[in-house]
Every structure is written in C-alpha cells, then in structure tokens.
Design an enzyme around this catalytic site. Structure first.
Site, mmCIF file in Angstrom:
data_model
loop_
_atom_site.group_PDB
_atom_site.id
_atom_site.type_symbol
_atom_site.label_atom_id
_atom_site.label_comp_id
_atom_site.label_asym_id
_atom_site.label_seq_id
_atom_site.Cartn_x
_atom_site.Cartn_y
_atom_site.Cartn_z
ATOM 1 N N ASP A 6 0.835 -1.188 -0.005
ATOM 2 C CA ASP A 6 0.150 -0.059 0.005
ATOM 3 C C ASP A 6 0.825 1.074 0.056
ATOM 4 O OD1 ASP A 6 -3.154 -0.817 1.471
ATOM 5 O OD2 ASP A 6 -1.263 -2.387 1.359
ATOM 6 N N GLU A 29 -4.806 7.515 0.549
ATOM 7 C CA GLU A 29 -5.486 6.672 1.984
ATOM 8 C C GLU A 29 -4.328 6.455 2.881
ATOM 9 O OE1 GLU A 29 -6.714 2.660 1.349
ATOM 10 O OE2 GLU A 29 -7.643 2.699 3.165
ATOM 11 N N ASP A 73 -6.563 5.562 -3.805
ATOM 12 C CA ASP A 73 -6.256 4.417 -2.965
ATOM 13 C C ASP A 73 -5.389 3.566 -3.521
ATOM 14 O OD1 ASP A 73 -6.778 2.161 -1.536
ATOM 15 O OD2 ASP A 73 -8.947 2.196 -1.605
ATOM 16 N N ASP A 76 -6.688 -1.201 -3.004
ATOM 17 C CA ASP A 76 -8.123 -1.286 -2.650
ATOM 18 C C ASP A 76 -8.521 -2.824 -2.704
ATOM 19 O OD1 ASP A 76 -10.809 -0.268 -1.897
ATOM 20 O OD2 ASP A 76 -11.375 -1.021 -3.532
ATOM 21 N N THR A 78 -7.298 -4.536 0.465
ATOM 22 C CA THR A 78 -6.165 -4.919 1.165
ATOM 23 C C THR A 78 -6.365 -6.380 2.113
ATOM 24 O OG1 THR A 78 -5.414 -2.742 1.655
ATOM 25 C CG2 THR A 78 -4.355 -4.280 2.695
ATOM 26 N N GLY A 172 -13.107 -4.916 -1.878
ATOM 27 C CA GLY A 172 -13.087 -3.697 -2.698
ATOM 28 C C GLY A 172 -14.079 -3.194 -3.132
ATOM 29 N N ASP A 199 -12.031 5.530 -1.737
ATOM 30 C CA ASP A 199 -12.706 4.237 -2.343
ATOM 31 C C ASP A 199 -13.619 4.514 -3.357
ATOM 32 O OD1 ASP A 199 -11.540 2.187 -0.453
ATOM 33 O OD2 ASP A 199 -12.654 3.262 0.970
#
Ligand code: MG
Ligand code: MG
Length: 263
Positions: A6, A29, A73, A76, A78, A172, A199
C-alpha cells in the site's frame, strides 16, 4: 490494515502526479507520504496516447489546477490481498473537480485473461469509458454485490429487502463497481459507514461515465472537494446502467436509511 505494498504504491502514484501537476491536491489513503528519496524508476512519466488522442469534453477545458482533487487508494481490497484473493485488488485514482467526481482509473494489477496481465479501466464523464468490454447484467435476474469481509446485521438486512436472486461477496469498492460495469451484478449495496472518499471517487466517476449511478444509501451523491471528511458515512449504493437507482433507494427499508443518516 496497511501493508508495504500500500505504502509503496501510494508513494509512486503521489510522487508521479505531484511532479507533473504541482498545483493539484492529491489525497492518498495512507496519509502524507515522504516523497524525498524516491527512486527514479518509481516515477511514471509516460502517457496513454490512446486516451490523449480523444477530444477533451468542453466543460473541462478551462478548469484551473487548484479546482482538482485527486483521490488515491493505492491498494483497494487489502484484506483480500493478504488472503490471496488478488483478483479483487485494484488501484484507484479518482479525479474530482470541486465537489464532483468526474473521472478516474481502476487498475487491476493481478488481472489475467487470455495471456493479458493487468488492465486499466478508465472513465471520464462526458467522454465515456475504456480499457475493458462493458456489458449489461442479465434481465431475468437481480444480482447484488456486497462486502466480503465487513458484513453486519444492517448490511444483510438491506440486501434481503431488495429480494436479490443472487448475492456476490467480493472485496474492494473498485472490484464491486467493475462487476456492475461488466454486467455481473445489477447493484452494489453496502449499508454501512465503512468506506472512504478514495474508495468511491474513481468508481463513481467511471460508473457514471457509463450511465450507472453511485450514491449513498439515501440516493445522494457524496462530495469530493479537498477538505471534505473522508468517511462515506451513509454507505454506498451503486447501480448498473439501465437499472432504476431511484427504485432501489425506495425499496430499502426506511429504518436503515434513518439509521445511516444519523451516522
Ligand atoms: Mg479501499
Ligand atoms: Mg486501500
């Protein structure tokens, strides 16, 4: 949940965007990223000629850099990523002009089909969508897509109230909206405050560029100006092109709408 993937993806995306567009606000994010000491090979410099050869809709020609907010993001889905459901994982980059989501990309790094690996779906309101083959959902069914890992009693109640023929549970927001764009589901229903502006910005813009709708559970659009609060407190309701969004809102129980409107 946050992984090294990420953080690294966010650094690469934000550094690439801010070098090219220093006056555009980019919100990721993973919070503010340290952009010093970024490896040169993490900076993306190439363009898509296929997209740049298209004519920019007139309404976007004179927008000032300061009026844009880009919502990122970097990864998305995770939870699904760490559990090995990598096809649910997407990278979301959404573009807002003032409060409105207008464009974006959903990138699927682990997409595999006919020898193709990874794909990038794009959309811009007023121009259309690309990078995939859109499809309409089957007319003899009513398929809902929803959360795989964040279900609650209220989430389930909202789904049941719509009398679906089938419920898909995937990870997601990006992947769920792709299911609407590809005709695998009719609506995406998540009656819970769990997701955030990064998101939904790109998925909303792309879905709406194709004729679908993405709002909160009460049928109102979220706003995406920089400085807006991150949580999408009133849940997410998205419908595929050709579905009556209004009818779905009406079919949701009043007590669920009231409950979320107090969030
Ligand atoms: Mg996400
Ligand atoms: Mg994420």
């Amino acid at each position: 949940m946050q992984t090294e993937a990420d953080r690294s993806a966010q650094k690469s995306i934000i550094a690439s965007l801010t070098r090219k567009f220093p006056n555009v606000k980019v919100v990721g994010e993973e919070g503010s990223s340290d952009l010093s000491n970024i490896r040169d090979d993490w900076i993306v410099n190439d363009y898509s000629d296929a997209i740049l050869s298209k004519i920019c809709p007139q309404e976007y020609v004179n927008i000032k850099d300061e009026d844009f907010t880009v919502w990122v993001d970097p990864l998305d889905g995770t939870s699904e990523y760490t559990q090995g459901f990598v096809e649910h994982v997407t990278v979301l980059i959404g573009i807002a002009i003032k409060e409105k989501a207008v464009g974006g990309v959903i990138h699927q790094p682990f997409y595999k089909c006919n020898g193709e690996e990874g794909r990038t779906i794009w959309g811009l309101k007023g121009l259309g969508v690309g990078g995939f083959v859109p499809n309409d959902p089957p007319s003899d069914k009513f398929i809902l897509t929803t959360t795989r890992s964040h279900s609650t009693e209220v989430v389930q109640k909202a789904l049941d109230a719509l009398n679906p023929t089938e419920i898909l549970r995937v990870g997601g927001a990006g992947y769920k909206v792709l299911q609407l764009l590809e005709g695998k589901a009719h609506a995406y229903v998540f009656a819970s405050p769990g997701c955030k502006k990064w998101d939904t910005c790109a998925p909303e813009a792309i879905l709406e560029a194709h004729g679908g709708v993405l709002t909160d559970i009460l049928g109102d659009h979220y706003t995406y100006e920089s400085g807006v609060s991150f949580p999408n407190k009133r849940g997410v309701l998205a419908s595929a092109k050709g579905q009556s969004h209004k009818q779905i809102v009406e079919n949701l129980p009043t007590e669920i709408k009231e409950y979320l409107s107090k969030m």
